[in-house]
Design an enzyme around this catalytic site. Structure first.
Site, short mmCIF file in Angstrom:
data_model
loop_
_atom_site.label_atom_id
_atom_site.label_comp_id
_atom_site.label_asym_id
_atom_site.label_seq_id
_atom_site.Cartn_x
_atom_site.Cartn_y
_atom_site.Cartn_z
N GLU A 263 -3.15 -4.54 -3.04
CA GLU A 263 -3.72 -5.43 -4.06
C GLU A 263 -3.74 -4.74 -5.43
O GLU A 263 -3.39 -5.32 -6.46
CB GLU A 263 -5.15 -5.84 -3.70
N ASN B 271 0.85 -1.20 0.00
CA ASN B 271 0.00 0.00 0.00
C ASN B 271 0.88 1.24 0.00
O ASN B 271 1.95 1.28 0.61
CB ASN B 271 -1.00 0.00 1.16
N ILE B 272 0.41 2.25 -0.73
CA ILE B 272 1.16 3.50 -0.91
C ILE B 272 0.22 4.64 -0.56
O ILE B 272 -0.73 4.92 -1.30
CB ILE B 272 1.68 3.63 -2.37
N CYS C 274 -4.10 0.75 -2.50
CA CYS C 274 -3.96 -0.49 -1.71
C CYS C 274 -2.91 -1.41 -2.33
O CYS C 274 -2.64 -1.34 -3.54
CB CYS C 274 -5.28 -1.24 -1.67
#
Ligand code: THU
Length: 137
Positions: A56, A43-44, A54
């Site tokens: 994913e 996540n960034i 996220c």
């Protein structure tokens, strides 16, 4: 197909790269393509909040931008950094991204409960009435 435990190990490694100074919640993901490649993501976060991505989606967008569009499973590990892992389910936005590229009856999610323990879910279980314009075969 790549072992769920090995994919989870890669998600845990990806989680170390988290940029989450606002929530302190780190997430790592490892996405397995049908041809056996693995794309990882973390996540960034962003000070303006809405641009946050996220783990994913980071993994999916890395893979799709490299030409991959067929996926078999994703491993996800998350929790407050420096604390034990927490069992998380992807947010609705990430589930919708999965819906775009994956068969919901087949695509598997390996959800970490701890570093050694996980549960498996199919996308259809988590997003049973998901929206898709992609024609089904
Ligand atoms: N987050 C993910 O990366 N994946 C999830 O499945 C749930 C939430 C991130 C977004 C944000 O950076 C932090 O976790 C707290 O919500």
């Amino acid at each position: 197909m790549k072992d769920a435990k090995e994919l989870l190990r890669q998600a845990l490694e990806a989680r170390e790269k988290t940029y989450s100074p606002y929530s302190g919640f780190g997430v790592g993901a490892a996405l397995l393509t049908k041809d056996g490649m693995v794309y990882t993501g973390c996540n960034i976060e962003n000070g303006a909040f809405t641009p946050t991505c996220c783990a994913e989606r980071t993994a999916f967008f890395k893979a799709v931008s490299e030409g991959k569009k067929e996926f078999s499973r994703i491993a996800i590990a998350g929790g407050h950094m420096g604390k034990p892992l927490e069992r998380i389910v992807p947010c609705g936005v990430c589930l919708q991204v999965m819906m775009e590229f994956c068969d919901p009856q087949e695509f598997e999610l390996v959800l970490a409960i701890s570093e050694e323990d996980y549960e498996m879910r199919r996308l259809a279980e988590l997003l049973p009435y998901g929206f898709s314009l992609v024609p089904t075969s």
